[in-house]
Design an enzyme around this catalytic site. Structure first.
Site, mmCIF file in Angstrom:
data_model
loop_
_atom_site.group_PDB
_atom_site.id
_atom_site.type_symbol
_atom_site.label_atom_id
_atom_site.label_comp_id
_atom_site.label_asym_id
_atom_site.label_seq_id
_atom_site.Cartn_x
_atom_site.Cartn_y
_atom_site.Cartn_z
ATOM 1 N NE ARG A 66 -0.724 1.723 3.658
ATOM 2 C CZ ARG A 66 0.386 2.422 3.894
ATOM 3 N NH1 ARG A 66 1.537 1.831 4.176
ATOM 4 N NH2 ARG A 66 0.378 3.732 3.825
ATOM 5 C CG ASP A 117 -3.288 8.070 -1.935
ATOM 6 O OD1 ASP A 117 -3.235 8.565 -0.798
ATOM 7 O OD2 ASP A 117 -2.957 6.899 -2.182
HETATM 8 O O1 MRU Z 1 -4.907 3.195 1.740
HETATM 9 P P1 MRU Z 1 -3.423 3.439 1.812
HETATM 10 O O2 MRU Z 1 -2.812 2.922 3.066
HETATM 11 O O3 MRU Z 1 -2.710 2.976 0.574
HETATM 12 O O4 MRU Z 1 -3.315 5.026 1.852
HETATM 13 C C1 MRU Z 1 -2.043 5.625 1.917
HETATM 14 C C2 MRU Z 1 -2.091 7.096 1.982
HETATM 15 O O5 MRU Z 1 -3.132 7.707 2.009
HETATM 16 C C3 MRU Z 1 -0.784 7.802 1.948
HETATM 17 O O6 MRU Z 1 -0.847 8.996 2.669
HETATM 18 C C4 MRU Z 1 -0.423 8.122 0.482
HETATM 19 O O7 MRU Z 1 -0.577 7.011 -0.326
HETATM 20 C C5 MRU Z 1 0.963 8.625 0.370
HETATM 21 S S1 MRU Z 1 2.168 7.354 0.632
HETATM 22 C C6 MRU Z 1 3.693 8.073 0.475
#
Ligand code: MRU
Length: 347
Positions: A46, A232
């Site tokens: 993730r 994201d």
């Molecule tokens: O659902 P996830 O755990 O993949 O979400 C991750 C996030 O929201 C992070 O803040 C984002 O991907 C940035 S990671 C450097």
């Protein structure tokens, strides 16, 4: 030294199963396309940049059994489609798959598979270089002894390299000293509690875990220097999609006069979108909220809304840090002009 969140050696894709941290550091091999897609959907792997890298290697895993380039090209659309359908918000996934698709179109027999693997490895190495560069720019926004709040997990686990927002804070601890990080627990999947505190402990950074709802009260108590989050997907005007709860954190920071910084590589910037209205927001299953980690916290059948991300308007973001530098809004509290600053055409 903690295990790498993702490694690719001898044509094998191995990840650290992040759903089992911090209790267990278990590595699993993703042997086929279905396993890669499942690992991304289930958050075993993730964080926007690492999702991109995993998908790139996922293409290699999906096509490694092909006996010819022609066969690989015939099988590629289904593999690319399955990976694209895994998670909708992190644009790094789509960026990485587009690169793999372009690479595939330019391959030649013989040696096509090694060249395809080379493209995925290049994506991985570029991510490492981007983290290192953005951390240097981000450090300029910190001060020795800073007390900072962060949300979700944006460390090495989320990028496979040094991390973004959390990478800045880890480097700040080492280079400036005296930092204290407050980690939001990050409901409903608890990335802050389970992963960020684990990474901060591994790096010896003094830290305190807080419930998401405690962040505003902590700001009101005083002494918080800054808020640091990842992203994201960032639209051309700076509107930023990040883990659900980021918007509320940014609102609280603004109300208390505390700067809110977004740190992300330019591969997270989607210049095809003029603003955040077009960012697709993933909605996940009700059980994550109603029965987190298997413990029922609501009566059976309770209606649940479970968006995984929210969009923070650019006006609440004090600066966006990428590997290219520190980007500021065109006027204080106004939109960013990332199309001009990042020098890429729309679309
Ligand atoms: O659902 P996830 O755990 O993949 O979400 C991750 C996030 O929201 C992070 O803040 C984002 O991907 C940035 S990671 C450097």
């Amino acid at each position: 030294m903690p295990l790498a969140p993702l490694s690719y050696e001898s044509h094998r894709l191995v990840i650290l199963d992040q759903t089992r941290l911090p209790q267990e550091a278990a590595q699993i091999e993703l042997r086929d396309l279905a396993a890669v897609v499942e690992a991304i959907c289930a958050l075993r792997v993730r964080g926007a940049p690492l999702i991109g890298t995993a998908a790139a290697f996922g293409v290699c895993v999906a096509l490694r059994g092909c006996g010819s380039l022609a066969e690989a090209r015939a099988r590629a659309p289904a593999a690319l489609g399955a990976l694209r359908a895994s998670r909708p918000t992190a644009v790094n996934l789509f960026w990485a798959l587009e690169r793999m698709e372009r690479a595939l179109a330019g391959l030649r027999e013989p040696g096509w598979f090694a060249a395809l693997e080379g493209e995925a490895l290049a994506i991985q190495r570029e991510t490492e270089a981007q983290d290192a560069a953005l951390i240097e720019h981000g450090l300029a926004l910190l001060v020795p002894g800073a007390r900072a709040i962060t949300h979700c997990n944006t460390g090495p686990l989320a990028t496979g390299a040094l991390g973004t927002a959390l990478g800045v804070l880890i480097a700040g601890h080492r280079r400036l000293g005296g930092l204290h990080v407050y980690a939001d627990e990050t409901r409903p999947r608890w990335q802050g509690a389970l992963l960020t505190t684990w990474e901060l402990a591994n790096h010896g950074v003094p830290h305190t875990l807080i419930a998401d709802g405690a962040a505003a009260a902590l700001m009101r108590r005083g002494g918080i220097h800054s808020v640091w989050v990842g992203a994201d997907r960032i639209a051309a005007n700076g509107d930023t999609a990040n883990k659900i709860g980021t918007y509320g954190l940014a609102l609280a920071a603004r109300a208390h006069g505390i700067p809110c910084y977004v740190a992300a590589p330019t591969t997270t910037v989607d210049l095809s979108l003029p603003d955040g209205a077009g960012i697709p927001i993933e909605e996940r299953e009700a059980g994550e909220v109603a029965a987190p980690r298997g413990m029922a916290v609501a009566p059976p059948g309770t209606a649940v809304w479970n968006p995984a991300f929210d969009v923070t308007p650019a006006a609440l973001i004090s600066a966006i840090v990428t590997e290219r530098g520190v980007h500021r809004p065109s006027a204080p509290g106004g939109p960013y002009d990332l199309r001009r600053e990042l020098g890429r055409a729309p679309g």
